[in-house]
Each structure stands twice: as structure tokens, then as C-alpha cells.
Design a protein around this motif. Structure first.
Motif, mmCIF file in Angstrom:
data_model
loop_
_atom_site.group_PDB
_atom_site.id
_atom_site.type_symbol
_atom_site.label_atom_id
_atom_site.label_comp_id
_atom_site.label_asym_id
_atom_site.label_seq_id
_atom_site.Cartn_x
_atom_site.Cartn_y
_atom_site.Cartn_z
ATOM 1 N N GLY A 29 12.357 -2.306 -7.164
ATOM 2 C CA GLY A 29 11.843 -1.007 -7.597
ATOM 3 C C GLY A 29 10.331 -1.039 -7.476
ATOM 4 N N VAL A 30 9.737 -0.064 -6.791
ATOM 5 C CA VAL A 30 8.290 -0.097 -6.567
ATOM 6 C C VAL A 30 7.599 0.968 -7.402
ATOM 7 N N ALA A 31 6.484 0.569 -8.020
ATOM 8 C CA ALA A 31 5.759 1.424 -8.956
ATOM 9 C C ALA A 31 4.447 1.890 -8.321
ATOM 10 N N THR A 32 3.517 2.318 -9.151
ATOM 11 C CA THR A 32 2.195 2.757 -8.699
ATOM 12 C C THR A 32 1.148 2.151 -9.627
ATOM 13 N N ASP A 33 0.382 1.213 -9.114
ATOM 14 C CA ASP A 33 -0.714 0.599 -9.871
ATOM 15 C C ASP A 33 -0.263 -0.073 -11.165
ATOM 16 N N THR A 34 0.992 -0.429 -11.278
ATOM 17 C CA THR A 34 1.491 -1.245 -12.390
ATOM 18 C C THR A 34 2.500 -2.232 -11.827
ATOM 19 N N GLY A 35 2.676 -3.336 -12.532
ATOM 20 C CA GLY A 35 3.645 -4.329 -12.087
ATOM 21 C C GLY A 35 3.064 -5.713 -12.080
ATOM 22 N N GLY A 36 3.807 -6.639 -11.509
ATOM 23 C CA GLY A 36 3.406 -8.038 -11.517
ATOM 24 C C GLY A 36 2.366 -8.366 -10.466
ATOM 25 N N SER A 59 15.609 -0.663 -1.678
ATOM 26 C CA SER A 59 14.472 -0.500 -2.593
ATOM 27 C C SER A 59 14.355 0.945 -3.053
ATOM 28 N N PHE A 60 13.727 1.115 -4.203
ATOM 29 C CA PHE A 60 13.603 2.418 -4.862
ATOM 30 C C PHE A 60 12.151 2.618 -5.290
ATOM 31 N N ALA A 61 11.614 3.813 -5.065
ATOM 32 C CA ALA A 61 10.252 4.148 -5.505
ATOM 33 C C ALA A 61 10.325 5.158 -6.642
ATOM 34 N N TYR A 62 9.678 4.835 -7.775
ATOM 35 C CA TYR A 62 9.666 5.721 -8.930
ATOM 36 C C TYR A 62 8.709 6.887 -8.665
ATOM 37 N N LEU A 66 0.833 -1.199 0.000
ATOM 38 C CA LEU A 66 0.000 0.000 0.000
ATOM 39 C C LEU A 66 0.869 1.250 0.000
ATOM 40 N N MET A 67 0.422 2.271 -0.727
ATOM 41 C CA MET A 67 1.200 3.501 -0.875
ATOM 42 C C MET A 67 0.468 4.693 -0.252
ATOM 43 N N TYR A 68 1.103 5.285 0.741
ATOM 44 C CA TYR A 68 0.598 6.488 1.392
ATOM 45 C C TYR A 68 1.569 7.642 1.161
ATOM 46 N N HIS A 69 1.088 8.855 1.435
ATOM 47 C CA HIS A 69 1.949 10.037 1.366
ATOM 48 C C HIS A 69 1.825 10.843 2.669
ATOM 49 N N LYS A 70 0.958 11.841 2.655
ATOM 50 C CA LYS A 70 0.801 12.707 3.830
ATOM 51 C C LYS A 70 -0.178 12.077 4.826
ATOM 52 N N ILE A 71 0.081 12.308 6.127
ATOM 53 C CA ILE A 71 -0.826 11.887 7.205
ATOM 54 C C ILE A 71 -1.139 13.142 8.048
ATOM 55 N N PRO A 72 -1.963 14.051 7.529
ATOM 56 C CA PRO A 72 -2.209 15.337 8.218
ATOM 57 C C PRO A 72 -3.236 15.200 9.347
ATOM 58 N N GLN A 112 9.523 -3.732 -10.773
ATOM 59 C CA GLN A 112 8.249 -3.046 -10.960
ATOM 60 C C GLN A 112 7.208 -3.702 -10.049
ATOM 61 N N VAL A 113 7.366 -3.456 -8.753
ATOM 62 C CA VAL A 113 6.464 -4.017 -7.758
ATOM 63 C C VAL A 113 5.178 -3.190 -7.733
ATOM 64 N N PHE A 114 4.077 -3.863 -7.778
ATOM 65 C CA PHE A 114 2.751 -3.225 -7.816
ATOM 66 C C PHE A 114 2.427 -2.633 -6.439
ATOM 67 N N ARG A 115 2.197 -1.306 -6.403
ATOM 68 C CA ARG A 115 1.723 -0.651 -5.176
ATOM 69 C C ARG A 115 0.319 -0.107 -5.402
#
Length: 632
Positions: free
Chosen positions: A583-590, A559-562, A389-395, A599-602
Motif C-alpha cells: 500500500g503506497v502513501a504520500t509523504d508518510t511511511g517507513g 499494489s494500492f495507492a491511498y 516518486l508520485m506524479y499525477h498530470k503530465i500536461p 504504508q510505503v513512503f512516496r
């Protein structure tokens, strides 16, 4: 790891040389290696066990399977790696009922018959040595693309310089920055053209054609030309080839040199003007700075240059075609190319030599193969889909932003409570790699793993996210920019000045995550869209971010996030070559991590996730559903 190689080694072919060098590379890294083969000795420190792998009688196959099974059980082998179809056959049956993965390297095209497709003896993962071979396995053999990795045979290149007599005092005549004329000292010596390779099978037919259609004309035109024939199985050369060879030897005497099998290939390369060969021969020659006319069993690729390298490498320098096709070669073109080259001989350009040495470097290849072992190991253990799962801000409160890449503190705690209720166990990618490598026992792998990732490193991650995660006993993966001078989301403001400013953590706050046992990942230096940059700049963003974070935070970055999930094949290769394991992607990958580690699916997480959406996004079927819904 405890690795067992199985190979047919009746003669020291390129596949045997590769297996031996791979074994030595892994031994140098601290792994324990055994080799089962029908050759003794082999030039390796690995433990050797004799078995008649090349003998395909059913009685011997049964003996071979028993030998392999005994070694696997007695030595507690982690993975079996086969290097021929015969080796894969016996290993496939030897491992029946065991939880030991089987990996096979396929070195050439496979016979297209029913049993090849119906009985997949190659095991859990397959390594194709070039792009054409991977395409052949997918389109013609009908193997699942997800199980095939294209990894070239590795070469242990030496660091020695080519020995060119009096080169420093003689000087060179340069025609451009990409290639150089042969030094004057060598021009005063005989020109030498060498065929290097086996003399049996398809290669033997090519040599016979060269002896009949190419070499007589070259010898007549270039009085100082010498020919060298280097390789094994000379007795298997077709009769017409032996007759043509004898005729040339009678006419030109000592200018025709039958070397046969030799361990001094580097020495011969240093004394050769032009090499004709394919596969490993072409790689070693170019790596040593010797020009190559790539002629293999499948095709003629011509003189290998920087521009022609990709296409030549895809076919393993003429040895492998992607589809069934005619293998007929225009030897008039071979003659014309050889004649043109010998009229103005040149060395290989430094750029091409470096390109070949980087692509086929045994240490790089060994790392890729080890990754394949780990993938097979995780697959064999039944570890498949893991929600990432991919998060960004937690305001503290909702944000006035069109990007919707935040989850409030209150809602995020509901996410954590849901994960706890569903008995999901958060792990990091670094944890995953420890299980895959055997550093942690697979029987302790969580039954319901979950990976929580957070991009950019906003200050609310320190004030809100970290305390909540600690309260629940969870750790995650935090993706940070390598440039600590970036203190807010300047990439958002550059495209939309109305976007709210969001501050980035200071170094001390970032170190708090390291102290809490979190994994830190890289997210470039400055958050660009990598695919829009020149590859050199994209590579710098990737490499520098890893180095900067490891230096500043004193932690290993694996690990690396694009940024934006933006990537292409060149960018993915740059991430791998920079030393990242994932390498972790966004809504694409295996569908699984091991389908494509680069290209790990996040899954994107949004402000108003509900219980049903959390259930959906953490369910094993979600990625297939996502692909189906979007027609991917």
C-alpha cells in the motif's frame, strides 16, 4: 522459497503445532520446507532433521549449530525461521558469515536481563504472536520497532459443523442475533467444563488454583456438571493440584475425567459446554463455536465475546502481558463468570466465530509470514532505501490549479534525463516483489533503483507520459480507479467547482500501458478519503477496485495507492486483507519498503522541480531529512 524451521519439540506444545501447520501451508503453496527439531516424527511432509535443540549444554549447542549450517549450505536454504530462544541462539551462530536471513517467532515474554538486550540473537526480523508481546519487545526488551511484525499463530480450521445430537429436530432458543442458547438436546445431557492446556509451569499453577478455588463450588452447585482435563505434562502439575484433583475424583467419581494428551481435541470441543484455556486452545475452541473463559499465565480475560475479542487477542487470551505486572488472578471472579454462564449456557455467536477464523486463518497467516521472509531477505541483501516518486498530470503547458499536482511534458522529460544521467534504474513494485520472492535473482537487483508512480490515469498520461517513458526505456506504476465510468476528476470539482476539469483515459488507452509492460495498481473505485468512510464502505472501495481492474485489464494488481495519502490502521488492514502486497502513501511511511509494506513512503512531485530538488528527493537521506524537518 527454500525454508528451514528450527524448533524445540520435546513435547507437542502450541508453538510446535503452529510451526508444523505453517510448514504445511507453505508446502501447499509450492515452497520447499525442512525442519530441524528434537522430535521425530512430526505430523508433516517437510524433510525432518534431528538435532537436540532443547539441550542447552555448550557442546550440544555447537553440534546443533553445525547441523543447521550444514543443512543451510547443502540445501541452499533461503531463510531460517526459529520458534524458540534456544533455536534462535544456535541458528544465529550457525548463520554467521552467510547471506541467509534469520527470522524468529517469539511466543512469549522474554527474561529481562542484560544479555537479552545486548545480544540480539533473534535475527533480521521478529514475529510477535500478539500485540502485547510486540509492545513488550519494543518497550522492555528494547528491540527496534521496525524489525517486529505482530502476526498471530495460524490455525487450520476445519469446515465441519459442531456435532449436536438431534439439533435440527430439537430447535434452539434464541435470545438475540449475536448468541444462541444451547440446543435442548444438549441441555438434557450433563454440562461439561473442560480445561485444555499444559499442566506444567504457569499453566499448572492456574489449574491447581481452579481445582482448589473454583471447581469444588461449581460441582456442588451443578449436579450434572462434568469436568475434563485435556493436555500434556500432567505429571508436572503442582502437588497441591494433584491433591485437590484426587479429592474431587473421590467425591464425584466419573464426573472428573483426566483425558491427558489427545489428538481428538475437536471431538472433545464438540461435547463441551464451556472451555477454560488460553492461546491456541482459546482460538481453536472459539473457531469451533465453543465459549471460552480466557485464563492464561499472565491474566484472566473473562468470557470472550465480540466486544472483548480485541483485548483478549492482544494478550493471546491471557497468556502475555505488555509490561511487567502482577499475574495474580481473582478466582472469585472466575467462579462468578463460570457460574453465570452455566446457569444459561450459550454458544459462540456466528460473528465472533467468523472473526476468530478470519484473524487466525493459517493461509492468511502464512502469507504474512512469507512477506516477513521476503523482507528479511531484502534486508540481508542490503537493499534499503528506494526513492518512490508520485506524479499525477503530465500536461503540455502549466495548469491554472491550486493543487499543483502536475509536471509539464517539457519538465518531465528533464526529470527523465536527470534519472538517466544519475544512472537511476526505474523498476515497478511488481518487479520488486519478484526479487523479494526469489523469482528474480537478487544479484541482478539494480544498484540504484527508482520507482515512478502516476495517480488517477489522466489522458495526458497516454499522450505525453507513455511516449516519453518508452523513449527512455522506462516503465512505471499507474494507479487507476476501478470504476471506468469515472471519466474526469470529479472529486476535485465536488470540492472546488473552479478547478479545471481533467479527463481520464478510456479503456483502450489504459490497456496500452499494460501492453507496454507497466504495472497497474488500484486507487479505489471513486477516489474517496477512505478514513472518513464507514469501514465497510472503505473495504468495498478497496476490494472492488482490485477485482474490477484485474477483470478489465487482464493483469494482476499487487499494489494500492491511498487517495490523498489518507489512511489509518483499519484502512491499512483492509488493504492487506483485500490481497494487496503493498500500500503506497504520500509523504508518510517507513524509511524502507520493508519497514511497512502497507504504508510505503512516496514523495510528491511538483511543477517546478529543479536539479537540486531532484537530487534531494532521490537521495538515500531524504526521508530521514523529511521527518526531521517536519518534526515527525
Amino acid at each position: 522459497m527454500r525454508i528451514l524451521h528450527v524448533l524445540s519439540a520435546e513435547f507437542f506444545a502450541g508453538s510446535v503445532a503452529y510451526a508444523v501447520q505453517l510448514a504445511e501451508a507453505h508446502r501447499a503453496q509450492g515452497h520447499q520446507v525442512w525442519i530441524v527439531a528434537d522430535a521425530d516424527p512430526l505430523p508433516t511432509g517437510a524433510t525432518l532433521v534431528w538435532a537436540g535443540i532443547s539441550n542447552r549444554s555448550y557442546r550440544q549447542r555447537l553440534r546443533n549449530a553445525r547441523i543447521i549450517r550444514r543443512v543451510v549450505k547443502n540445501e541452499q536454504i533461503d531463510v531460517v525461521h526459529c520458534h524458540s530462544r534456544a533455536a534462535s541462539w544456535v541458528s544465529y551462530f550457525a548463520l554467521r558469515g552467510l547471506k541467509v536471513p534469520l527470522v524468529s517467532t517469539v511466543h512469549g515474554r522474554q527474561h529481562l536481563h542484560t544479555s537479552t538486550s545486548l545480544l540480539d540473537v533473534y535475527g533480521d526480523k521478529v514475529i510477535a504472536i500478539c500485540d502485547n508481546l510486540r509492545e513488550h519487545l519494543i518497550t522492555e526488551v528494547k528491540m527496534a520497532a521496525a524489525k517486529i511484525a505482530a502476526i498471530p499463530n495460524g490455525i487450520a480450521f476445519g469446515n465441519e459443523q459442531l456435532s449436536m445430537k438431534n439439533e435440527e429436530s430439537a430447535g434452539t432458543l434464541a435470545d438475540d442475533n449475536s448468541s444462541f442458547l444451547i440446543p435442548h438436546s444438549l441441555l438434557s445431557e450433563p454440562l461439561r467444563l473442560a480445561f485444555i492446556g499444559r499442566f506444567n509451569g504457569g499453566k499448572g499453577e492456574r489449574v491447581a488454583d481452579l481445582l482448589e478455588q473454583v471447581f469444588p463450588a461449581l460441582l456442588a452447585e451443578f449436579p450434572t456438571l462434568e469436568l475434563a482435563f485435556i493436555g500434556g505434562e500432567w505429571d508436572s502439575l503442582p502437588a497441591r493440584g494433584k491433591q485437590a484433583f484426587a479429592a474431587l475424583q473421590e467425591e464425584y467419581g466419573s464426573a472428573i475425567n483426566l483425558v491427558g494428551f489427545t489428538h481428538d481435541v475437536p471431538g472433545w470441543l464438540a461435547r463441551t459446554t464451556l472451555v477454560i484455556g488460553a492461546g491456541r486452545v482459546a482460538i481453536e475452541a472459539i473457531g469451533a463455536g465453543r465459549p471460552v473463559l480466557a485464563l492464561g499465565e499472565a491474566s484472566y480475560e473473562g468470557l470472550v465475546t465480540e466486544e472483548a475479542f480485541a483485548a483478549a487477542a492482544a494478550s493471546n487470551f491471557g497468556d502475555i502481558s505488555a509490561r511487567q505486572a502482577s499475574t495474580k488472578v481473582d478466582f472469585a471472579a472466575v467462579l462468578a463468570d463460570a457460574r453465570a454462564f452455566l446457569q444459561t449456557p450459550k454458544t459462540v455467536s456466528a460473528a465472533l466465530q467468523q472473526q476468530v477464523r478470519a484473524h487466525y486463518n493459517i493461509a492468511t497467516v502464512a502469507a504474512r509470514v512469507l512477506e516477513t521472509y521476503q523482507a528479511a531477505r531484502m534486508q540481508k541483501a542490503g537493499i534499503g532505501y528506494i526513492p518512490v516518486l508520485m506524479y499525477h498530470k503530465i500536461p503540455d503547458a502549466p495548469l491554472a490549479t491550486k493543487h499543483q499536482i502536475y509536471v509539464t511534458k517539457e519538465n518531465f522529460e528533464k526529470h527523465l534525463a536527470y534519472f538517466k544521467q544519475r544512472k537511476l534504474t526505474p523498476i515497478t513494485f511488481a518487479d520488486y516483489l519478484k526479487y523479494a520472492s526469489g523469482e528474480l535473482p537478487l544479484n541482478e537487483f539494480p544498484a540504484r533503483p527508482l520507482i515512478l508512480t502516476f495517480d488517477d490515469g489522466y489522458t495526458d498520461n497516454h499522450t505525453n507520459l507513455l511516449p516519453l517513458m518508452q523513449r527512455y526505456g522506462y516503465r512505471g506504476v499507474l494507479y487507476l480507479l476501478g470504476d471506468f465510468g469515472v471519466r474526469h476528476n470529479q472529486w476535485d470539482l465536488a470540492t472546488d467547482p473552479t478547478e479545471p476539469r481533467a479527463d481520464i483515459m478510456n479503456p483502450e488507452q489504459k490497456l496500452a500501458f499494460v501492453a507496454a509492460g507497466w504495472e497497474i495498481g488500484a486507487h479505489t473505485q471513486s477516489h474517496p478519503r477512505l478514513s472518513t468512510l464507514p469501514l465497510r464502505e472503505a473495504t468495498a472501495e478497496i476490494r472492488q477496485s482490485k477485482a474490477a481492474l484485474e477483470t478489465a485489464l487482464h493483469t494482476e494488481i499487487v499494489s494500492f495507492a491511498y487517495p490523498y495519502g489518507d489512511l489509518n490502521d483499519a484502512v491499512k488492514n483492509a488493504v492487506r486483507e483485500a490481497g494487496f502486497a503493498l500500500g503506497v502513501a504520500t509523504d508518510t511511511g517507513g524509511l524502507t519498503i520493508e519497514e511497512d509494506r502497507m504504508q510505503v513512503f512516496r514523495v510528491n512531485m511538483f511543477p517546478n522541480e529543479s536539479t537540486s530538488s531532484l537530487f534531494k528527493k532521490t537521495s538515500p537521506w531524504y526521508r530521514k531529512y523529511y521527518r526531521w524537518k517536519r518534526g515527525k
